[in-house]
Design an enzyme around this catalytic site. Structure first.
Site, mmCIF file in Angstrom:
data_model
loop_
_atom_site.group_PDB
_atom_site.id
_atom_site.type_symbol
_atom_site.label_atom_id
_atom_site.label_comp_id
_atom_site.label_asym_id
_atom_site.label_seq_id
_atom_site.Cartn_x
_atom_site.Cartn_y
_atom_site.Cartn_z
ATOM 1 N N SER A 269 37.550 -29.735 4.888
ATOM 2 C CA SER A 269 37.917 -29.988 6.275
ATOM 3 C C SER A 269 38.499 -28.720 6.889
ATOM 4 O O SER A 269 38.981 -27.832 6.187
ATOM 5 C CB SER A 269 38.912 -31.148 6.325
ATOM 6 O OG SER A 269 40.048 -30.785 7.069
ATOM 7 N N LYS A 270 38.424 -28.665 8.219
ATOM 8 C CA LYS A 270 38.961 -27.490 8.910
ATOM 9 C C LYS A 270 40.437 -27.295 8.609
ATOM 10 O O LYS A 270 40.977 -26.221 8.775
ATOM 11 C CB LYS A 270 38.778 -27.646 10.419
ATOM 12 C CG LYS A 270 37.342 -27.476 10.846
ATOM 13 C CD LYS A 270 37.205 -27.672 12.340
ATOM 14 C CE LYS A 270 35.773 -28.047 12.659
ATOM 15 N NZ LYS A 270 35.567 -28.448 14.031
ATOM 16 N N ARG A 271 41.080 -28.365 8.192
ATOM 17 C CA ARG A 271 42.515 -28.264 7.920
ATOM 18 C C ARG A 271 42.808 -27.694 6.532
ATOM 19 O O ARG A 271 43.912 -27.278 6.251
ATOM 20 C CB ARG A 271 43.186 -29.623 8.085
ATOM 21 C CG ARG A 271 43.449 -29.965 9.537
ATOM 22 C CD ARG A 271 44.032 -31.352 9.667
ATOM 23 N NE ARG A 271 43.098 -32.348 9.188
ATOM 24 C CZ ARG A 271 42.106 -32.849 9.928
ATOM 25 N NH1 ARG A 271 41.940 -32.450 11.165
ATOM 26 N NH2 ARG A 271 41.286 -33.765 9.426
ATOM 27 N N ASP A 272 41.819 -27.698 5.636
ATOM 28 C CA ASP A 272 42.053 -27.127 4.310
ATOM 29 C C ASP A 272 42.251 -25.617 4.444
ATOM 30 O O ASP A 272 41.453 -24.956 5.097
ATOM 31 C CB ASP A 272 40.861 -27.409 3.385
ATOM 32 C CG ASP A 272 40.706 -28.895 3.088
ATOM 33 O OD1 ASP A 272 41.755 -29.560 2.988
ATOM 34 O OD2 ASP A 272 39.569 -29.383 2.972
#
Ligand code: GLU
Ligand code: ZN
Length: 493
Positions: A258-261
């Site tokens: 995910s972009k948050r990783d």
């Protein structure tokens, strides 16, 4: 030049991430392989989410990665402008043509009405897409809607057919008609949506191959329909583009990255000192392979052999360790001067150098390269390994010993070792790694009867500030006699 035209068309929202870079790379490689054209287009029609900063970051990222584009921002091209926010009149014109030809229509349903009817469809176990309510409104109905102050969206009128295409990666893909209901292309505010602007520009920019992430698979049937509509009204001239959907990238726990990783952020790789060559090399392996088990190659070598047909449809696993190992391998291939050049910005941003390095700094750095090149996996690690050579210089921070290491290694027991080392080193007249090693071995191992680790550990921490450093004797040689002795002296209480 071949007629292959591919595009990379990110939306400038948030920070660039590795999934995006992989898409850019595969498109770039395909264009370069076929002698085609690589188009860079900015899909910035979502005023609420797009930002100028993110646009600038995108440009800077592609430049950093060393990717060049044939048409797009900064380079221009026959289909300028390449920022969709500057093409709004084009979309308004096409939307009007679609309305005039009956390929699209105004829909006055309110969000609440739509939700109610969807709910009902669900309750009756029907597919809950748009039900076509406004497809064929009478003039009276339209007048009534308008008098109620309703602002309409524009919807595509989908033909009642199933949608099949031969995906370049996944083979034949089919969406049943009921899963592709009439969809919105222009908001009630007049803002055109991705569903319109993306395929319209693919048509106008004569894109032949659409290579993009699998998350966009369900957009494809709509885009095929829009293509057909544009063809029918004379806007599209060529053939439908061919589509290829690149596999998902899975992160920890087999969940989609995910972009948050943190490992998905491109910025992280820049800041940690991954080489663009290393990162691109690793990303190319996410869904593609060189073909002969080769895992180490440049993007130019990749481009020579790249074929979409060999992209694997199975999800790819993101492995930061492997990415780092490939990066380390790239670092090992750099010539010394190049590695020095790449370390300098990190030394400056870390404050080890307060300004551009002096000739003397460069000389020291160049001498240190052979000691660290094999050991560093990232440029930042290299900086950490060499900073002790510069701290204490005018303009650089003071030399400091890591307090943890100090507590662990510079104990009372270490004092006699340091005292002995100081006096032994004091007697060295030709300051070379060999001479340093010789006297320290004689004094500490033979003389004090210590094991190498116990003997050299305190000297290493006293002089480099850390327990892990480049090889000790060479480090002392480069640091010079005066500074080596004064650091050992300073560690003696
Ligand atoms: N702007 C879209 C995105 O960033 C592009 C999708 C596509 O390649 O069609 O997701
Ligand atoms: Zn409606």
């Amino acid at each position: 030049m071949s007629n292959v035209r591919v595009r990379f068309c990110p939306s400038p929202t948030g920070n660039p991430h590795v999934g995006m870079v992989r898409t850019a790379l595969f498109n770039w490689a395909y264009a370069r392989h076929t002698g085609g054209t690589f188009i860079f287009r900015i899909e910035d029609t979502d005023i609420a989410r797009d930002s100028e900063q993110s646009y600038q970051d995108l440009l800077a990222s592609l430049r950093w990665l060393g990717m060049d584009w044939d048409e797009g921002p900064e380079v221009g091209g026959p289909h300028s402008p390449y920022r969709q926010s500057q093409r709004m009149d084009i979309y308004a014109d096409i939307a009007k043509k679609l309305l005039d030809s009956g390929k699209a229509y105004y829909c006055y349903c309110s969000p609440e009405e739509l939700e109610d009817r969807r709910e009902k469809a669900r309750a009756e176990s029907k597919t809950p897409g748009y039900d076509g309510m406004c497809r064929d409104l009478t003039p009276e109905q339209i007048t009534k809607h308008k008098s109620e102050g309703r602002a309409p969206v524009i919807r595509m009128r989908m033909p009642d057919t199933d949608w099949t295409w031969d995906d370049l990666v996944r083979g034949e893909v089919t969406f049943a008609a009921e899963h592709v209901p009439d969809y919105v292309i222009v908001r009630a505010t007049g803002e055109p949506l991705y569903t319109l602007v993306n395929p319209v520009d693919d048509v106008l920019m004569e894109v032949t191959h659409v290579l993009r992430g699998e998350d966009l698979l369900s957009s494809t049937p709509r885009q095929l329909a829009l293509y057909d509509a544009l063809k029918a009204i004379g806007v599209a001239k060529g053939e439908r583009p061919l589509y290829g959907h690149l596999p998902y990238v899975m992160g920890e726990g087999n969940k989609k990255l995910s972009k948050r990783d943190p490992e998905s952020s491109l910025l992280m790789y820049r800041e940690e000192g991954y080489l663009p060559e290393g990162l691109l090399n690793y990303l190319s392996l996410l869904g593609w392979s060189f073909g002969d088990d080769r895992e180490f190659f440049s993007k130019e070598e990749m481009a020579k052999v790249f074929d979409v047909a060999r992209v694997n449809a199975n999800p790819a696993r993101f492995d930061l360790k492997k990415c780092t190992a490939i990066n380390a391998e790239w670092i090992r291939t750099l010539d010394h001067a190049d590695l020095v050049k790449r370390l300098i910005p990190f030394l400056i941003s870390d404050g080890v150098f307060s300004q551009e390095p002096t000739e003397a700094d460069l000389e020291v750095l160049l001498k240190a390269i052979p000691l660290i090149q094999e050991r560093m996996e990232t440029l930042r690690q290299g900086v950490n390994m060499v900073s002790f050579l510069f701290t204490g210089n005018p303009g650089s921070p003071e030399f400091e010993i890591d307090p943890d290491e100090s507590a662990k290694v510079l104990t009372a027991d270490a004092q006699p070792v340091l005292i002995e080392a100081l006096s032994a080193l004091n007697g060295v007249s030709t300051w070379s790694a060999e001479a340093i090693e010789e006297v320290l071995r004689v004094a500490l191992i033979d003389g004090l009867g210590l094991k190498p680790k116990v003997a050299f550990g305190p000297v290493r921490v006293a002089v480099t500030g850390r327990r892990v450093s480049p090889p000790l004797f060479e480090s002392l040689e480069i640091l010079g006699k005066v500074r080596s002795l004064s650091r050992i002296q300073a560690a003696i209480i």
